[in-house]
Design a protein around this motif. Structure first.
Motif, short mmCIF file in Angstrom:
data_model
loop_
_atom_site.label_atom_id
_atom_site.label_comp_id
_atom_site.label_asym_id
_atom_site.label_seq_id
_atom_site.Cartn_x
_atom_site.Cartn_y
_atom_site.Cartn_z
N THR A 151 0.84 -1.21 0.00
CA THR A 151 0.00 0.00 0.00
C THR A 151 0.87 1.25 0.00
O THR A 151 0.61 2.22 -0.72
CB THR A 151 -0.93 -0.01 1.23
N ASP A 188 -6.01 -0.69 -4.81
CA ASP A 188 -5.47 -1.36 -3.63
C ASP A 188 -6.46 -2.43 -3.18
O ASP A 188 -7.49 -2.12 -2.58
CB ASP A 188 -5.22 -0.35 -2.51
N GLU A 189 -6.15 -3.68 -3.51
CA GLU A 189 -7.03 -4.81 -3.20
C GLU A 189 -8.49 -4.53 -3.60
O GLU A 189 -9.38 -4.56 -2.76
CB GLU A 189 -6.93 -5.16 -1.71
MG LIG Z 1 -2.24 -2.65 2.13
#
Ligand SMILES: [Mg+2]
Ligand SMILES: Nc1ncnc2c1ncn2[C@@H]1O[C@H](COP(=O)(O)OP(=O)(O)OP(=O)(O)O)[C@@H](O)[C@H]1O
Lengths: 385, 229
Positions: free
Chosen positions: B48, B169-170
Motif C-alpha cells: 500500500t 489497492d485490493e
Molecule cells: Mg495494504
C-alpha cells in the motif's frame, strides 16, 4: 458553489443529532434575546434621561421632601431655565399588582418633560379642573382608561380615597419615553394636605431643573446645593441620568449577572455545536481523505465544514429569533402589569444575536477544519471510526 | 514501450515516537505505458505504501518517483493535488464512496474540479457509468447497491477524468468470487480497450493472474516473478 448540495446533505446525515443541536441553539438564542431585552429595557430608563435636566432632592434621601419655598431660590441661579416639581404619591389603583407611577406635579412638569406630548385642548381642560389627571398612553391602553373616566387611588403615603378625572392622555415622543405615568395637580394634593395635616403641606418631593447648557450641569448643581447648605433640608442636585442610575442601582447586581448569563449562554451553545461538528468531522475522516485524494483543496474542505456549521447555527438562530417575539410578548404579559414600562426587542439585541450565531458557527468549525486539513491522506485512510 | 512510471532508489520510513520504522528501502521499479501490473506480498510488506507513493498521496523519504515525465516527489502539496486530479484514478478495497451522494454525484465529484459545465459533466458521468455497466443505477445511493456495484461506481469515479494511470489497492479484497471476477474483467477491459496503465495490489493469486505482469514485494525488496520483467 457546487458543493452546496453536499453541505445540505451532510447536515441531514444525522437528522436527530442535527435537530437536537438546532433546537439547543434556538433555545439559547431565545434565552439570550430575553435576557438582553430585560437588560436593555432596564438601561433604557437611564438612556431616556435628558442631559439638560437636573434633579434636586433632599440630600439624605429622596424620600424626604423639600420646602416649596426652594423653588424661587433655585430659579435665581444663573443658567437655570425652567423648574418643575413632583411628589411621589404612591397609592394603589384597584389592585396592588397594578404598578405604574402616580405623581403630583406642577404645570411646569410638562415644560421640563417635553417628551410627554399632551394635546393642547386636553392640556387646557386639565388646567381648568382641580382633580384632573393626565395618563400615559400605555397605561391608558392597558387598563382601558378613556378621557372623562374616573380614576380612584387608594392612598398610602397620603391616606384616603382620591378621585381623579382623566382629562388628558399623553403620548411618548421617543421609543424609550415612559408612557405609563399618571400625573395630577400638585395643588390638589397640597390643598388637601393643608386641611388634613398642615405639617405635610408646602413640601415638594423633588425639583426638576432644566438648564440652558448641559455642559454646565456640574457648576449649576454646585450652586444650587450651596444655597441650602447648613439649612434643615440640604439638597443634592445631580443630573437626571445619575439620579435614575441611583434609583435602579439596587438592581445593578441582578443586571450584571443577567449580562454575564446572556453571554455565558452563547459560550454554551458554542460548545454544543462544536461537539456536533467535531463528531461529524471525526466520522468523516475517511471521506475527507477521499476528497483530498481526488484533488479537492483546503479551501473546499474548509467550505464544506464551515458551511455545515453555519447552516446549523443559522437554522437554530433563525428559529430562535422567529420565536423570540411571541415569547417576549408572553413574557411581558406574565410580568406584573407595567413592571417594565417599555418592553420591546431592541435592534441591538437582534444584531448581537445574529453576530453570536455567526460567531458560534465559525468558531465551532475551527477545530474540525484544523483536524481535517492536517490529517495526512494516508492517515485518513488508516483511520478506523 | 515507454516507461510511464520510473521509481529510483525509493526509500520510505515512518516514524513512531522518533523511532524510525523502515518500510521500503532503495527500491527501483519501471512500469510501461499500457501495462497491467499486479503487486503481491505478505501483509505489512509495504504494498500500500508503494502504491500510495506512486499515486502521489504519500511522499518518499528518499529517492525519486516520476510519472509520465513529472517528478512528483518535487511537487508541492497543491501542485500534487492538481496533478492527481488529472492523472490518477483511485480504486480502494472499501470503495470509499460518499454515502450521502448518489452514484451519479459520486462519479461527478472529480469533475467538479474541472472547467466542464453541467451538461458536459452529465455526459462524462453517464459514459463512465455505462462503461462499468451501471447506466441503470445512476440515482441509487451506495447503501442501495451491492458491494460489486459499489466498486464499479468507484471505478467509474476513477476513470471519469480519463486519467493515464489507475491504481487499485485490493479492489476485490472485500468481494465474493463472482463480483470479484466482474471487477477483474472490467479492469482488463479498461487496460486493453481504453489503454489504461494499471497498478493493482492484491493478495489473491487468481486476481494477480489476470494482470499482464506480476511483482512480489517482501521485506521491502521487489522480486520479479511474473511474465515480464
Ligand atoms: Mg495494504
Ligand atoms: N501512515 C503510517 N504511519 C505509520 N506506519 C505506517 C503507516 N502506513 C503504513 N505503516 C506501516 O508500514 C508497514 C507497511 O504498511 P503497508 O500498509 O504498506 O503494508 P501492506 O503491504 O499494504 O499490508 P496489507 O497487505 O496488510 O495491506 C506496516 O508495518 C505499517 O504498520
Amino acid at each position: 458553489m457546487k458543493l452546496l448540495k453536499l453541505i445540505f446533505k451532510n447536515s441531514l446525515r444525522h437528522k436527530l443529532r442535527s435537530s437536537l443541536t438546532i433546537i439547543g441553539i434556538a433555545i439559547a438564542i431565545i434565552a439570550f434575546g430575553l435576557l438582553r431585552t430585560v437588560v436593555t429595557v432596564w438601561n433604557s430608563g437611564v438612556d431616556a434621561a435628558s442631559a439638560n435636566r437636573l434633579i434636586t432632592r433632599q440630600a439624605v434621601s429622596f424620600i424626604f421632601p423639600l420646602p416649596a419655598s426652594y423653588r424661587a431660590k433655585i430659579a435665581s441661579v444663573p443658567g437655570v431655565k425652567e423648574i418643575g416639581a413632583a411628589n411621589w404619591f404612591g397609592g394603589v389603583y384597584k389592585d396592588k399588582s397594578n404598578f405604574f407611577a402616580h405623581m403630583a406635579v406642577d404645570d411646569n412638569y410638562f415644560v421640563v418633560y417635553p417628551e410627554f406630548i399632551v394635546p393642547k385642548d386636553e392640556m387646557e381642560e386639565y388646567k381648568k379642573n382641580r382633580n384632573a389627571c393626565i395618563i400615559g398612553s400605555q397605561t391608558a391602553k392597558q387598563y382601558n382608561i378613556k378621557l372623562g373616566d374616573q380614576v380612584v387611588l387608594e392612598g398610602d403615603i397620603y391616606p384616603g380615597r382620591w378621585e381623579f378625572n382623566v382629562k388628558g392622555i399623553y403620548t411618548p415622543r421617543d421609543q424609550n419615553t415612559d408612557a405609563t405615568q399618571m400625573l395630577f395637580h400638585y395643588e390638589y394634593l397640597n390643598e388637601t394636605m393643608l386641611q388634613q395635616s398642615p405639617g405635610r403641606a408646602n413640601s415638594v418631593g423633588w425639583y426638576i431643573v432644566q438648564i440652558e447648557d448641559p455642559n454646565n450641569s456640574a457648576s449649576v448643581s454646585k450652586q444650587i446645593d450651596a444655597l441650602f447648605m447648613n439649612s434643615t433640608a440640604e439638597t443634592k442636585t445631580e443630573t437626571e441620568k445619575a439620579f435614575t442610575q441611583g434609583f435602579i442601582s439596587a438592581s445593578g447586581a441582578i443586571i450584571t449577572s443577567m449580562n454575564f448569563m446572556s453571554f455565558a449562554i452563547i459560550g454554551i451553545i458554542m460548545l454544543v455545536l462544536a461537539n456536533t461538528m467535531i463528531m461529524a468531522a471525526r466520522e468523516r475522516t475517511r471521506e475527507y481523505a477521499v476528497f483530498k485524494t481526488l484533488g479537492f483543496s483546503a479551501k473546499h474542505l474548509t467550505g464544506l465544514i464551515l458551511g455545515e456549521s453555519l447552516l446549523i447555527s443559522f437554522l437554530g438562530g433563525g428559529v430562535g429569533l422567529f420565536l423570540l417575539y411571541p415569547l417576549i410578548e408572553g413574557f411581558e404579559r406574565a410580568m406584573p402589569k407595567g413592571f417594565f414600562p417599555y418592553f420591546y426587542v431592541e435592534p441591538i439585541t437582534i444584531i448581537l444575536a445574529v453576530t453570536a450565531t455567526l460567531l458560534v458557527g465559525v468558531l465551532s468549525s475551527v477545530f474540525p477544519i484544523h483536524r481535517a486539513l492536517n490529517t495526512k491522506i494516508v492517515d485518513g485512510f488508516r483511520h478506523v471510526g | 514501450m515507454a516507461d510511464i512510471i520510473q521509481v529510483n532508489n525509493l526509500s520510505k520510513s515512518y516514524w513512531r515516537n522518533s523511532l524510525e520504522i523502515p518500510v521500503l528501502s532503495e527500491l527501483s521499479l519501471n512500469v510501461n505505458e499500457g501495462e497491467f501490473l499486479a503487486l503481491m506480498g505478505p501483509s505489512g510488506s509495504g504494498k500500500t505504501t508503494l502504491l500510495n507513493i506512486i499515486a502521489g498521496i504519500d511522499r518518499p523519504t528518499n529517492g525519486s518517483v516520476s510519472v509520465s515525465g513529472t517528478d512528483i516527489s518535487k511537487l508541492n502539496e497543491s501542485a500534487l493535488a492538481k496533478w492527481r486530479s488529472s492523472n490518477v484514478g483511485f480504486v480502494f478495497q472499501f470503495y470509499n464512496l460518499i454515502p450521502v451522494l448518489t452514484a451519479f454525484e459520486n462519479v461527478e465529484l472529480p469533475l467538479l474540479l474541472t472547467k466542464l459545465n453541467k451538461s458536459e459533466r452529465k455526459k462524462h458521468v453517464e459514459t463512465a457509468l455505462n462503461i462499468v455497466g451501471l447506466g441503470d443505477r445512476i440515482y441509487h445511493y451506495p447503501k442501495q447497491l451491492s458491494g460489486g456495484q459499489e466498486q464499479r461506481v468507484a471505478i467509474a469515479r476513477a476513470i471519469v477524468t480519463d486519467p493515464l494511470l489507475l491504481v487499485a489497492d485490493e479492489p476485490t479484497g472485500d468481494l465474493d468470487k463472482n463480483s470479484a471476477d466482474e471487477i477483474l474483467t472490467l479492469m482488463e477491459r479498461l487496460n486493453k480497450e481504453f489503454n489504461k496503465t494499471i497498478v493493482m495490489v492484491t493478495h489473491d493469486p487468481h486476481a494477480a493472474s489476470r494482470a499482464s505482469s506480476l511483482l512480489h514485494l517482501d521485506k521491502g525488496v521487489l522480486s520479479t516473478n511474473g511474465q515480464s520483467h
